[in-house]
Each structure stands twice: as structure tokens, then as C-alpha cells.
Design a protein around this motif. Sequence first.
Motif, mmCIF file in Angstrom:
data_model
loop_
_atom_site.group_PDB
_atom_site.id
_atom_site.type_symbol
_atom_site.label_atom_id
_atom_site.label_comp_id
_atom_site.label_asym_id
_atom_site.label_seq_id
_atom_site.Cartn_x
_atom_site.Cartn_y
_atom_site.Cartn_z
ATOM 1 N N TYR A 196 40.208 -54.001 -34.318
ATOM 2 C CA TYR A 196 40.851 -54.668 -35.994
ATOM 3 C C TYR A 196 42.351 -54.833 -35.062
ATOM 4 O O TYR A 196 43.123 -56.256 -34.956
ATOM 5 C CB TYR A 196 41.490 -53.772 -37.417
ATOM 6 C CG TYR A 196 39.865 -54.055 -38.350
ATOM 7 C CD1 TYR A 196 39.098 -53.588 -38.468
ATOM 8 C CD2 TYR A 196 40.629 -54.520 -39.390
ATOM 9 C CE1 TYR A 196 38.462 -54.071 -39.139
ATOM 10 C CE2 TYR A 196 39.582 -54.868 -40.203
ATOM 11 C CZ TYR A 196 38.009 -54.509 -39.945
ATOM 12 O OH TYR A 196 37.379 -54.920 -41.163
ATOM 13 N N LYS A 249 42.032 -57.939 -33.394
ATOM 14 C CA LYS A 249 42.001 -59.221 -34.035
ATOM 15 C C LYS A 249 43.725 -60.240 -33.777
ATOM 16 O O LYS A 249 44.725 -59.545 -34.081
ATOM 17 C CB LYS A 249 41.633 -58.850 -35.807
ATOM 18 C CG LYS A 249 40.743 -58.329 -35.736
ATOM 19 C CD LYS A 249 40.419 -58.210 -37.201
ATOM 20 C CE LYS A 249 38.634 -57.602 -37.509
ATOM 21 N NZ LYS A 249 37.433 -58.422 -36.929
ATOM 22 N N GLU A 302 33.951 -55.802 -47.137
ATOM 23 C CA GLU A 302 32.281 -56.399 -46.700
ATOM 24 C C GLU A 302 31.268 -56.891 -47.834
ATOM 25 O O GLU A 302 31.155 -55.811 -48.223
ATOM 26 C CB GLU A 302 31.565 -55.229 -46.030
ATOM 27 C CG GLU A 302 32.384 -55.266 -44.387
ATOM 28 C CD GLU A 302 32.850 -54.207 -43.808
ATOM 29 O OE1 GLU A 302 31.823 -54.540 -42.262
ATOM 30 O OE2 GLU A 302 32.215 -52.842 -44.029
ATOM 31 N N ARG A 340 21.654 -49.147 -40.587
ATOM 32 C CA ARG A 340 22.770 -48.662 -40.123
ATOM 33 C C ARG A 340 23.090 -46.614 -41.172
ATOM 34 O O ARG A 340 23.918 -46.016 -41.061
ATOM 35 C CB ARG A 340 24.185 -47.920 -39.452
ATOM 36 C CG ARG A 340 24.429 -49.241 -38.606
ATOM 37 C CD ARG A 340 25.495 -49.533 -38.203
ATOM 38 N NE ARG A 340 26.422 -49.747 -39.063
ATOM 39 C CZ ARG A 340 27.511 -49.590 -38.714
ATOM 40 N NH1 ARG A 340 28.423 -48.973 -37.397
ATOM 41 N NH2 ARG A 340 29.078 -49.709 -39.393
ATOM 42 N N ASP A 379 35.127 -44.079 -42.354
ATOM 43 C CA ASP A 379 34.978 -45.583 -40.944
ATOM 44 C C ASP A 379 35.807 -46.986 -40.989
ATOM 45 O O ASP A 379 35.444 -47.624 -39.876
ATOM 46 C CB ASP A 379 33.618 -46.508 -41.906
ATOM 47 C CG ASP A 379 32.675 -47.859 -40.989
ATOM 48 O OD1 ASP A 379 32.742 -46.922 -40.026
ATOM 49 O OD2 ASP A 379 32.117 -48.425 -41.659
ATOM 50 N N HIS A 432 40.986 -47.902 -39.465
ATOM 51 C CA HIS A 432 41.340 -49.878 -38.997
ATOM 52 C C HIS A 432 42.128 -50.144 -39.803
ATOM 53 O O HIS A 432 43.031 -50.327 -39.853
ATOM 54 C CB HIS A 432 40.286 -50.442 -39.869
ATOM 55 C CG HIS A 432 39.420 -50.944 -38.804
ATOM 56 N ND1 HIS A 432 38.695 -50.517 -37.283
ATOM 57 C CD2 HIS A 432 37.626 -50.763 -39.194
ATOM 58 C CE1 HIS A 432 37.619 -50.198 -36.995
ATOM 59 N NE2 HIS A 432 36.613 -50.151 -38.005
ATOM 60 N N GLN A 441 40.980 -62.423 -42.394
ATOM 61 C CA GLN A 441 39.577 -62.761 -41.845
ATOM 62 C C GLN A 441 38.736 -62.839 -43.137
ATOM 63 O O GLN A 441 38.597 -62.239 -44.687
ATOM 64 C CB GLN A 441 38.535 -61.740 -41.735
ATOM 65 C CG GLN A 441 38.812 -60.830 -41.545
ATOM 66 C CD GLN A 441 38.004 -59.816 -40.527
ATOM 67 O OE1 GLN A 441 37.603 -60.204 -39.080
ATOM 68 N NE2 GLN A 441 36.866 -58.404 -41.016
HETATM 69 C C1 BG6 Z 1 33.676 -51.283 -37.833
HETATM 70 C C2 BG6 Z 1 32.419 -50.248 -38.963
HETATM 71 O O1 BG6 Z 1 34.209 -50.364 -36.739
HETATM 72 O O2 BG6 Z 1 33.663 -52.353 -38.751
HETATM 73 C C3 BG6 Z 1 31.184 -51.027 -39.720
HETATM 74 O O3 BG6 Z 1 31.900 -49.215 -38.419
HETATM 75 C C4 BG6 Z 1 32.233 -52.232 -40.479
HETATM 76 O O4 BG6 Z 1 31.102 -50.487 -40.612
HETATM 77 C C5 BG6 Z 1 33.104 -52.980 -39.233
HETATM 78 O O5 BG6 Z 1 31.047 -53.175 -40.791
HETATM 79 C C6 BG6 Z 1 33.785 -54.487 -39.617
HETATM 80 O O6 BG6 Z 1 34.626 -55.415 -38.672
HETATM 81 P P1 BG6 Z 1 34.359 -56.290 -38.808
HETATM 82 O O7 BG6 Z 1 35.391 -56.875 -37.572
HETATM 83 O O8 BG6 Z 1 33.397 -57.093 -39.081
HETATM 84 O O9 BG6 Z 1 36.057 -56.278 -39.919
#
Ligand code: BG6
Length: 472
Positions: free
Chosen positions: A172, A175, A209, A216, A228, A233, A368
Motif C-alpha cells: 500500500y 501506491k 474488496e 487462498r 491481512d 496496510h 483505489q
Molecule cells: C494483500 C492481501 O496484501 O492485499 C490480499 O493479502 C488483498 O488479501 C490484497 O486482496 C489487496 O491489495 P490491493 O492492492 O488490490 O488493494
Amino acid sequence: MSLEPPEDQDIVIVGGTGDLARRKLLPALYNLYLDGLLPPQGAIIGYARGEMDDGGFRTLAEDAIHEFSRRPLERARWGGFAERLRYVRGTTGGFPGVKALCAQPRRLVYLAIPSSTFCATIETLAAAAGMVEGTRLVVEKPFGHDLASSRALAETIQATFDESQVFRIDHYLGKETVQNIIVFRFGNAVFERIWNRDCIDHVQFTVAESIGVEGRGEFYEETGALRDILQNHVLQVLALLTMEGPGSLKAEAVRDEKAKLFQAMRPLEPADIVRGQYTGSLVDGRRVPAYRKEPGVAANSQTETFAAMRLFIDSWRWGGVPFYLRTGKRMPRRTTQVAIVFREAPVHLFAGTGVDALKPNLLNISIQPEEEITLQFLAKEPVQEMSVRPVEMQFSYDESFKAQPAEAYERLIHDAMDGDHTLFARADSVDRAWQVVEPVLKKLPPVELYRAGTWGPKGADDLIGPRLWHLR
Ligand code: BG6
């Protein structure tokens, strides 16, 4: 990030055929190559357990780039990239086999493997002659599973490597919209003046999400949404949003301010956290299974696919301001955004006009998929009577810059090869982030079920209530 290629070095991807390597690392390296940002000399060595030769690894990389690269594979330039790709089988060659292929004095070793195998791998690496000096080590989150395992990992790393050799990736931080937080806050005096408890009522941060666990299940069973996404993040980005202004943009100046902020985060209590887990449902006309029906997931799993927390930062700037953070899988849409909600204006002026409440000003930072910053304020509706309505001023990256930003992994891999630590998590901050969540890891509340395709369990609304979650 300097726009120069880093000095000559080999790149070793431990777990070179796995998901992370295929989805993120190989496409990122390929895009760096297209931009002339790979070191002029050096091999890219995939290291994994499976039987494979260099040709097989090149085919795997080609397929991965077709599927996941932001730019398509250019036939004319593929050969130059592919000839750098080499493969070493872990069980037979081991690290001495890798070392034999490393012709450069420096190398980047990227651990793209489950975090439970980090310690053993680092010990093997340390035992292989010539694999420590000249190595920069990249580790991916999660950095441990709890405070104790994170400290064990830190000790193993520190027994072999100097902190200057270690790069802890939290993607993160790579980004573009997250990097802009520093410029937005400290390059614009107008916002920094109001960035405190005097003006801000509370802050919300949502990482939603729409996907589920995407095959997974086993990894997720051990991890869950709290470990996670929230513990790393979200807390990392929150530190950038709330830290004091650093003395310079040098890596340690920024990381020192972040570390101080982490110190000021108050460890959570069980009442500060809500956990949820999705059940099956029809989403956009498609039936999606319950988390407990996903492959690799226990039928009575208590792992959370949603987590919300209320956090306080005990500093003069933030004392008493609640931070509401939430993340979940199988939400109605993919969105990551921060809402800074300001204190309401007094309404007495409007007495007798029919306006009896004023919505607060709200600054929304969309990370995002929309990359935008929006300020919401009240305006008079153009009608006879007094009527006010929220309207928006908006900045969009797309419209203002018309450029496609690099993927977070491109930026981060380049910076690691360049030895620039600015965007990487430092050991002290990682340790403190675990201290913040540790009390609730020891006393997890039960998971509340929520239907796939909704915004999570009711408990999350109660946690923020009487306020409401806000999303653009
Ligand atoms: C990862 C997680 O660190 O970040 C995942 O392990 C998650 O579960 C992903 O889907 C999300 O990343 P982004 O960049 O798509 O927001």
C-alpha cells in the motif's frame, strides 16, 4: 524514486513460481525493464521447489505477464528480458546453486513465500557462503502472526542482516495515491492548519474488496482480515495520514515520524473491534459460496473476512478523535477510501429558516480504484426558501495528469534495488503495530455473519454509531 536504473545486481525470487511472483513480481520486473529501470546487468533467478528448467521458467513468466502485466508483452523486447530469467530448484541446488548464477557483487533476495517459512529460509540463506554480504533482503507482510512471532522473525533477520539491508514491503505504501498523502498534507498549508482535533470530528478508513478469498482459503484461515489488511496496510497508511511533518523527505526522517505516531497509537481493547464472516448469497445474479464452503476452509471456521476497529491516537494533535477502520471481502464493490469528517458548524444562524441540521464538511481521499480527492461542503440551493445541500470540489488524477501510474510493486522493487528505504516499514513500527492489536488477538470476539455482497455485520454500524459509515 530516481528515474535511473539501479546499480548492477542479480534478483533472486524465493518462491519464484508462486502466486505473488506470477501476479505481481514478474510483471513488475517486466515493466521496469520496458522503462529502462532494471539494473543494466544481472540475472533474475526464480528459486522454488518444483522441477523446472530455465525454459519452463521463461514460459511461466511469459504467461504471467500476459495475464497480469499493466502493459502487454512486446514481442520485439521480450527476448532481452527473457534471457535474464534463470531457474534453480530449491531442493537440489539450494542457495549455493543460486550463488553460482549470481555474477554481480550485489543482489536483491525477495522472499515471496509464506511468512511461516521466513525464519527457516533466512537461516538457510545465512548458511550459504556469500549470500549475506551484498544482499538486500525483501520480506512481504504479514511480518509474523502475532507479537511473539513477529519478534522472533525480527530477531532472526537481525541475527544475519543489518537493518540497512532489510526492506519490509507493505505494497500500500507504493501506491501513488498513498505517496501523495505527504504532498497533500505538507505541501498545502491550508490543509495542515485544520488537520487536528480542533477541527476534525473523526476519521473513517474503508478497504473493501468485492472478491472472496480466491482459492487462498488455507492462507486466509491462518490470517483473517485483521492480520491481512488492518494491522499492516491500514495502520501504515494511517500513520502517513496522522504523523507530524518530518524534517525532510529522507527515508529515516519520514520513518522516525511514523515510528513516533505508532508509539502514540493506543492498544485496542476487545470492545474496539468487530469481526464478521460472509455467508453465501446471490451477488450480481451469481451465486457465491459462504466463506465456510470455500476450499481449504474449516466448516466451523471462526476466521474473520471482515474486521472493523475503533482506534485512538494519544497525542496533542489527535487526543479524543476516534479513527474508525474497516476492511472486508465480498463487499458490494472494491473501494479504498479515507473520509476526514470535520466538526459541524453551529446551526443557530439558520433558526427559523427550516434548516435544522448542517452536514459536516468532509474530505474524501479515494485511494483505489478511483484516484481522487474530494472536498464536500454545503451550498445554498438556488430556490426561493433557504435550503442547503452538500456539493463537491474534486481533484482526479486521471483528469489532472492523464498518465497511468506505475504499479506499487514496480516502485517498491525499484526503490529496494536502489537502497531507498522511504516506502518500507521499519522494525520498530512493525513491532508497535503488533502491540496495538495484540490485546484483541488474545481475546477475539466471535465472528458475526454477514451476507456476501453487503457492507458487513451490524456490529460495525453499532461500533461507529450514532455516526454513519460514509462512502463516496
Ligand atoms: C494483500 C492481501 O496484501 O492485499 C490480499 O493479502 C488483498 O488479501 C490484497 O486482496 C489487496 O491489495 P490491493 O492492492 O488490490 O488493494
